[in-house]
Design a protein around this motif. Structure first.
Motif, PDB file in Angstrom:
ATOM      1  N   GLY A  15      25.302  29.848   4.933  1.00 56.03           N
ATOM      2  CA  GLY A  15      23.940  29.778   5.416  1.00 56.03           C
ATOM      3  C   GLY A  15      23.026  30.828   4.816  1.00 56.03           C
ATOM      4  N   GLY A  16      23.586  31.785   4.099  1.00 58.05           N
ATOM      5  CA  GLY A  16      22.794  32.829   3.486  1.00 58.05           C
ATOM      6  C   GLY A  16      22.217  32.411   2.149  1.00 58.05           C
ATOM      7  N   SER A  17      21.636  33.385   1.450  1.00 54.80           N
ATOM      8  CA  SER A  17      20.951  33.116   0.193  1.00 54.80           C
ATOM      9  C   SER A  17      21.302  34.147  -0.861  1.00 54.80           C
ATOM     10  CB  SER A  17      19.429  33.115   0.397  1.00 54.80           C
ATOM     11  OG  SER A  17      19.022  32.110   1.299  1.00 54.80           O
ATOM     12  N   LEU A  18      21.267  33.721  -2.100  1.00 54.00           N
ATOM     13  CA  LEU A  18      21.391  34.586  -3.259  1.00 54.00           C
ATOM     14  C   LEU A  18      20.444  34.087  -4.337  1.00 54.00           C
ATOM     15  CD1 LEU A  18      25.271  35.032  -3.631  1.00 54.00           C
ATOM     16  CD2 LEU A  18      23.650  36.815  -2.978  1.00 54.00           C
ATOM     17  N   THR A  19      20.036  34.989  -5.216  1.00 50.52           N
ATOM     18  CA  THR A  19      19.207  34.623  -6.352  1.00 50.52           C
ATOM     19  C   THR A  19      19.892  35.063  -7.632  1.00 50.52           C
ATOM     20  OG1 THR A  19      17.162  34.846  -5.069  1.00 50.52           O
ATOM     21  CG2 THR A  19      16.962  34.834  -7.461  1.00 50.52           C
ATOM     22  N   LEU A  20      20.122  34.132  -8.532  1.00 51.72           N
ATOM     23  CA  LEU A  20      20.710  34.425  -9.826  1.00 51.72           C
ATOM     24  C   LEU A  20      19.609  34.485 -10.877  1.00 51.72           C
ATOM     25  CD1 LEU A  20      23.842  32.076  -9.823  1.00 51.72           C
ATOM     26  CD2 LEU A  20      23.595  34.382  -8.861  1.00 51.72           C
ATOM     27  N   SER A  21      19.769  35.404 -11.832  1.00 51.84           N
ATOM     28  CA  SER A  21      18.795  35.564 -12.897  1.00 51.84           C
ATOM     29  C   SER A  21      19.468  35.397 -14.245  1.00 51.84           C
ATOM     30  CB  SER A  21      18.125  36.934 -12.824  1.00 51.84           C
ATOM     31  OG  SER A  21      17.408  37.089 -11.619  1.00 51.84           O
ATOM     32  N   CYS A  22      18.758  34.791 -15.171  1.00 54.01           N
ATOM     33  CA  CYS A  22      19.235  34.611 -16.529  1.00 54.01           C
ATOM     34  C   CYS A  22      18.148  35.074 -17.481  1.00 54.01           C
ATOM     35  CB  CYS A  22      19.587  33.150 -16.783  1.00 54.01           C
ATOM     36  SG  CYS A  22      20.188  32.799 -18.444  1.00 54.01           S
ATOM     37  N   ASN A  76      11.089  34.830 -21.011  1.00 56.90           N
ATOM     38  CA  ASN A  76      12.287  34.090 -21.422  1.00 56.90           C
ATOM     39  C   ASN A  76      13.409  34.235 -20.395  1.00 56.90           C
ATOM     40  OD1 ASN A  76      11.279  33.000 -23.865  1.00 56.90           O
ATOM     41  ND2 ASN A  76      11.696  34.920 -24.944  1.00 56.90           N
ATOM     42  N   THR A  77      13.056  34.040 -19.146  1.00 55.16           N
ATOM     43  CA  THR A  77      14.023  34.145 -18.068  1.00 55.16           C
ATOM     44  C   THR A  77      13.995  32.898 -17.198  1.00 55.16           C
ATOM     45  OG1 THR A  77      12.446  35.266 -16.600  1.00 55.16           O
ATOM     46  CG2 THR A  77      13.839  36.652 -17.992  1.00 55.16           C
ATOM     47  N   ALA A  78      15.070  32.708 -16.453  1.00 54.94           N
ATOM     48  CA  ALA A  78      15.156  31.648 -15.468  1.00 54.94           C
ATOM     49  C   ALA A  78      15.854  32.190 -14.236  1.00 54.94           C
ATOM     50  CB  ALA A  78      15.904  30.441 -16.020  1.00 54.94           C
ATOM     51  N   SER A  79      15.466  31.677 -13.085  1.00 54.91           N
ATOM     52  CA  SER A  79      16.051  32.103 -11.824  1.00 54.91           C
ATOM     53  C   SER A  79      16.588  30.901 -11.065  1.00 54.91           C
ATOM     54  CB  SER A  79      15.021  32.826 -10.962  1.00 54.91           C
ATOM     55  OG  SER A  79      14.591  34.027 -11.567  1.00 54.91           O
ATOM     56  N   LEU A  80      17.667  31.120 -10.350  1.00 59.04           N
ATOM     57  CA  LEU A  80      18.236  30.101  -9.475  1.00 59.04           C
ATOM     58  C   LEU A  80      18.233  30.646  -8.060  1.00 59.04           C
ATOM     59  CD1 LEU A  80      19.616  27.275  -9.354  1.00 59.04           C
ATOM     60  CD2 LEU A  80      21.800  28.507  -9.423  1.00 59.04           C
TER      61      LEU A  80
END
Length: 122
Positions: A15-22, A76-80
């Motif tokens: 139920g929690g959240s995380l953010t991934l970065s590229c 030049n980045t992307a986030s999930l």
């Protein structure tokens, strides 16, 4: 040369959240597509989400209503953004980018990041 680095993994409760970065770096003319792929208990890497140079997105059915991929063309980045995490989301997440290098000898590139661990407890 072009390099891709993924980060942001960690431990979360269901139920929690995380953010991934590229982040892609180097001499880059354009990035055609960036995406995230998950390696679970098997060796196979499964598509999680992608975003192309037109801003069009694609998601695995299992994450479509919970995850959101976005991009920053200047950096030049992307986030999930991963919301409502489930134990089955656990795995190593690999960022991938493809596009064209900059300079007078522009060439296509296809690169993987190093992977970041996501663990979701029940």
């Amino acid at each position: 040369q072009v390099q891709v680095v993924g980060s942001g993994g960690g431990l979360a409760q269901a139920g929690g959240s995380l953010t991934l970065s590229c982040a892609a770096s180097g001499t880059i003319f354009a990035i055609s597509e960036m995406g995230w792929y998950r390696q679970g208990l098997s060796v196979r890497r499964d598509l999680v989400a992608t975003i192309d140079n037109g801003g069009h997105t694609s998601y695995a059915d299992s994450v479509k209503d919970r995850f959101t991929i976005s991009r920053d063309n200047v950096k030049n980045t992307a986030s999930l953004q991963m919301n409502n995490l489930k134990p089955e989301d656990t795995g190593v997440y690999y960022c991938h980018a493809r596009g064209y290098s900059g300079g007078p000898s522009s060439r296509p590139f296809d690169r993987w990041g190093q992977g970041t661990q996501v663990t979701v407890s029940s």
